[in-house]
Design an enzyme around this catalytic site. Structure first.
Site, short mmCIF file in Angstrom:
data_model
loop_
_atom_site.label_atom_id
_atom_site.label_comp_id
_atom_site.label_asym_id
_atom_site.label_seq_id
_atom_site.Cartn_x
_atom_site.Cartn_y
_atom_site.Cartn_z
N TYR A 150 26.33 -53.66 29.08
CA TYR A 150 26.57 -52.57 28.49
C TYR A 150 27.29 -53.73 26.86
O TYR A 150 27.39 -54.52 26.87
CB TYR A 150 27.95 -52.42 29.01
CG TYR A 150 28.45 -51.23 28.32
CD1 TYR A 150 27.43 -49.49 27.94
CD2 TYR A 150 29.42 -51.43 27.45
CE1 TYR A 150 27.59 -48.76 27.25
CE2 TYR A 150 29.54 -49.98 27.18
CZ TYR A 150 28.54 -48.99 27.10
OH TYR A 150 28.98 -47.62 26.03
N TYR A 160 36.97 -49.79 26.94
CA TYR A 160 35.89 -50.93 28.09
C TYR A 160 36.95 -51.94 28.57
O TYR A 160 37.04 -52.70 29.14
CB TYR A 160 34.77 -51.35 27.11
CG TYR A 160 33.92 -51.61 27.99
CD1 TYR A 160 33.13 -50.55 29.31
CD2 TYR A 160 33.11 -52.84 28.22
CE1 TYR A 160 32.22 -50.86 29.64
CE2 TYR A 160 32.13 -52.79 29.53
CZ TYR A 160 31.17 -51.77 30.38
OH TYR A 160 30.77 -52.26 31.23
#
Length: 290
Positions: A150, A160
């Site tokens: 990602y 995140y």
């Protein structure tokens, strides 16, 4: 539509849990394109998920394995080669989990035991799987290994958390092992940096819905779905990409190359106007006006 991209090939797929999983979509599409596969996940994930149904559909077996355990991985490689009657051609690493994210620990207040588990599960397991496969000479020459990553490995994205560190390590492992395995056996190793995707693992990320909406507005082609990702991964398993290795390949509708889109800017401007009106109405905040 099937193109027989993987006709005659065999592969090992880590991480299919349920129909939301990207690994699940990859497994389905790989079989549609002519491949034979073996599925693997942890014993608890096999019990919690519906991978057995996928195995039936793909006419294959599920081998329980903890990807952080070298002993489990050695047994997995042996059983996979036994099932296939020899080596295989591709491997997908679709594994990621952060106890810090699950427990709501922010990046500036990490539990370091949890961080160690995040790195081991989400990144070091990739190194272990490749190392065991190489030592057992389990993958055919010109084979392909892919892991899902990602963009938070390169850019800071709120919420995140320590998974960003894990993805950065994952991509580094692909480059370092890509050189070794490529030089020796022409096995290529790449990572695919996918759009934010509504999977079971991804749903634990703080503000995932907002992140997906932002990425959709920012990307000229919109977010790539799990099905789109499966199609892309299949090209990396195929002979069409025999000279692609040690790359982090963005599959995100163009998000990674954008600065600011018109749609995102309009949304930003609306938010700013709302804030200005709110500030004029309540210059000292709502609580102070009561």
């Amino acid at each position: 539509m099937a193109y027989n991209l993987l006709k005659g090939k065999k592969g090992l797929i880590f991480g299919a849990l349920n129909e939301q999983s990207i690994a699940w979509k990859v497994a389905e599409r790989a079989v549609e394109e002519g491949a034979e596969i073996v599925l693997t996940n942890t014993a608890v994930s096999i019990r919690m998920g519906t991978i057995g149904r996928l195995a039936e559909k793909c006419r294959t077996i599920v081998v329980p394995a903890d990807a952080t355990s070298v002993a489990d991985l050695e047994n997995l490689m042996d059983r996979t080669m036994e099932h296939f009657g020899g080596k295989f051609d591709f491997m997908l690493h679709s594994i990621g989990m952060s106890p810090n994210v699950r427990k709501g620990r922010t990046y500036d207040d990490l539990d370091y035991d949890y961080l160690s588990k995040t790195l081991d599960i989400s990144a070091i397991s990739f190194h272990k799987a490749i190392q065991v496969a190489r030592k057992k000479d389990a993958i055919n020459d010109w084979g392909s290994i892919v892991a899902l990553s990602y963009i938070a490995a390169q850019r800071t994205l709120y919420g995140y958390n320590d998974m960003a560190d894990a993805k950065a390590l994952l991509e580094s492992i692909a480059r370092s092992f890509g050189y070794i395995y490529g030089r020796e056996k022409h096995v290529r190793i790449n990572t695919v940096s996918q759009s934010p995707t509504q999977t079971t693992a991804g749903s634990g990320v703080l503000g995932l819905g907002d992140l997906m909406s932002f990425a959709e507005n920012m990307s000229p082609l919109g977010n790539a779905s799990a099905e789109d990702c499966a199609d892309y991964v299949l090209t990396l398993f195929s002979d069409l990409t025999r000279k692609v290795t040690m790359q982090n390949l963005y599959h995100d509708g163009g998000f990674s190359s954008m600065g600011m889109s018109r749609r995102a800017m309009k949304t930003y401007e609306k938010g700013m106007r709302f804030d200005d009106v709110h500030q004029n109405q309540y210059p000292f905040g709502k609580e102070e006006t009561k």
